[in-house]
Design a protein around this motif. Structure first.
Motif, mmCIF file in Angstrom:
data_model
loop_
_atom_site.group_PDB
_atom_site.id
_atom_site.type_symbol
_atom_site.label_atom_id
_atom_site.label_comp_id
_atom_site.label_asym_id
_atom_site.label_seq_id
_atom_site.Cartn_x
_atom_site.Cartn_y
_atom_site.Cartn_z
ATOM 1 N N LEU A 1 0.810 -1.214 0.000
ATOM 2 C CA LEU A 1 0.000 0.000 0.000
ATOM 3 C C LEU A 1 0.849 1.272 0.000
ATOM 4 C CD1 LEU A 1 -2.947 1.015 0.158
ATOM 5 C CD2 LEU A 1 -2.693 1.037 2.654
ATOM 6 N N ALA A 2 1.998 1.231 0.679
ATOM 7 C CA ALA A 2 2.793 2.452 0.787
ATOM 8 C C ALA A 2 4.251 2.119 1.058
ATOM 9 C CB ALA A 2 2.250 3.340 1.904
ATOM 10 N N GLU B 1 -12.706 6.279 11.003
ATOM 11 C CA GLU B 1 -11.919 7.393 10.468
ATOM 12 C C GLU B 1 -12.192 8.696 11.206
ATOM 13 O OE1 GLU B 1 -10.565 9.100 6.081
ATOM 14 O OE2 GLU B 1 -12.340 7.824 6.258
ATOM 15 N N ASP B 2 -13.418 8.850 11.728
ATOM 16 C CA ASP B 2 -13.748 10.086 12.434
ATOM 17 C C ASP B 2 -13.582 9.960 13.952
ATOM 18 O OD1 ASP B 2 -15.833 8.334 12.909
ATOM 19 O OD2 ASP B 2 -17.424 9.778 12.437
ATOM 20 N N GLY C 1 -12.267 -0.376 -0.106
ATOM 21 C CA GLY C 1 -12.232 -1.083 -1.382
ATOM 22 C C GLY C 1 -12.057 -0.173 -2.573
ATOM 23 N N GLU C 2 -11.710 1.088 -2.342
ATOM 24 C CA GLU C 2 -11.490 2.017 -3.448
ATOM 25 C C GLU C 2 -10.151 1.724 -4.121
ATOM 26 O OE1 GLU C 2 -11.757 5.945 -1.858
ATOM 27 O OE2 GLU C 2 -13.717 5.568 -0.909
ATOM 28 N N PRO C 3 -10.064 1.942 -5.427
ATOM 29 C CA PRO C 3 -8.782 1.705 -6.106
ATOM 30 C C PRO C 3 -7.756 2.765 -5.692
ATOM 31 C CG PRO C 3 -10.376 2.684 -7.630
ATOM 32 C CD PRO C 3 -11.127 2.369 -6.359
ATOM 33 N N VAL C 4 -6.628 2.342 -5.196
ATOM 34 C CA VAL C 4 -5.581 3.269 -4.759
ATOM 35 C C VAL C 4 -4.240 2.805 -5.309
ATOM 36 C CG1 VAL C 4 -6.736 4.038 -2.660
ATOM 37 C CG2 VAL C 4 -5.286 2.017 -2.594
ATOM 38 N N GLU C 5 -3.403 3.759 -5.638
ATOM 39 C CA GLU C 5 -2.047 3.464 -6.071
ATOM 40 C C GLU C 5 -1.157 3.306 -4.835
ATOM 41 O OE1 GLU C 5 -1.182 2.960 -9.191
ATOM 42 O OE2 GLU C 5 -3.241 3.352 -9.852
ATOM 43 N N HIS D 1 -5.363 7.504 2.655
ATOM 44 C CA HIS D 1 -5.008 6.410 1.752
ATOM 45 C C HIS D 1 -5.404 5.064 2.367
ATOM 46 C CE1 HIS D 1 -2.829 5.596 -1.959
ATOM 47 N NE2 HIS D 1 -2.251 4.563 -1.372
ATOM 48 N N ALA D 2 -5.140 4.916 3.656
ATOM 49 C CA ALA D 2 -5.451 3.665 4.340
ATOM 50 C C ALA D 2 -6.953 3.396 4.351
ATOM 51 C CB ALA D 2 -4.911 3.710 5.766
ATOM 52 N N PHE D 3 -7.745 4.398 4.700
ATOM 53 C CA PHE D 3 -9.196 4.185 4.769
ATOM 54 C C PHE D 3 -9.806 3.996 3.383
ATOM 55 C CE2 PHE D 3 -8.737 5.756 9.117
ATOM 56 C CZ PHE D 3 -9.590 4.885 9.785
ATOM 57 N N ALA D 4 -9.222 4.618 2.366
ATOM 58 C CA ALA D 4 -9.698 4.384 1.000
ATOM 59 C C ALA D 4 -9.488 2.914 0.619
ATOM 60 C CB ALA D 4 -8.967 5.300 0.023
#
Length: 222
Positions: A137-138, A181-182, A204-208, A197-200
């Motif tokens: 992820l990162a 997240e909140d 299940g959102e597409p993340v680079e 980025h982590a919560f996206a």
């Protein structure tokens, strides 16, 4: 112009790395003296930022780590971390016993294990949760994030839960838990950099793969 403490620390570690690498490769007594002088300057710069140890103590520690040849080439330490979500979209976090700071489960990369294997092992040891790595992820610079005073690169994996139950490691963690997240705990190290980025990824959102962009210019800008 006032120089940020993060820059001073980075410059100190960079000077130390250059000097220790030089000591590991040179056979010249003259060059060794010059590199040892650079170490002294680096230690003084570090002392201006972090007064937890005397410069002479830091110098001796650096000198004790000097290798010879390729083993003496100074590189950042490697850490691995895990972004783990549950079916409620919450993030698994630990509170470090040594500092009280919150972070995703993380640990040093152990010899003999792949980074993904270390992730599985660290999450189980620190939190009691069994996971399966899904993807990288990162790749993050710990000094730039501000949650370390030593040079490290962190490989962060997105993981899915496969079993287990929450149980904090008795020595490494003061507390573990799932957080929305909140409703994140504080202080949470570097969350402004990796949190969204982590919560996206958990949603299940597409993340680079997230990584630190090169500074322009690389050396002078913070």
């Amino acid at each position: 112009m006032e120089v940020p403490e993060a820059d001073l620390l980075r410059w100190s570690e960079a000077l130390s790395g250059i000097a220790r690498t030089g000591l590991g490769f040179t056979q010249s007594l003259y060059e060794r003296e010059r590199f040892e002088e650079v170490l002294k300057v680096a230690a003084d710069v570090r002392a201006a930022v972090a007064d937890d140890r005397a410069p002479d103590e830091v110098i001796q520690e650096w000198l004790s780590l000097v290798g010879e040849g390729v083993p003496g080439y100074v590189t950042p330490k490697l850490a691995v971390g895990a972004v783990v979500g549950n079916d409620r979209g919450e993030l698994l976090l630990i509170q470090r016993a040594d500092s009280g700071v919150w972070l995703y489960p993380t640990g040093w990369a152990d010899v003999g294990y792949s980074p993904a294997e270390v992730v599985v092992k660290e999450v189980a040891e620190e939190t009691g949760i069994d996971v399966e790595p899904v993807r990288l992820l990162a790749v993050l610079d710990g000094l730039r994030l501000g949650f370390t005073r030593i040079p490290l690169v962190s490989l962060v994996f997105h993981c899915r839960v496969t079993g287990g139950a929450l149980m904090a490691h008795p020595l490494e963690c003061s507390e573990v838990g799932w957080f929305a997240e909140d409703r994140l705990p504080s202080p949470l190290a570097g969350v402004e950099r990796w949190g969204a980025h982590a919560f996206a990824a958990i949603r299940g959102e597409p993340v680079e793969v997230l990584f630190d962009k090169p500074r322009r210019p690389i050396w002078r800008d913070g």
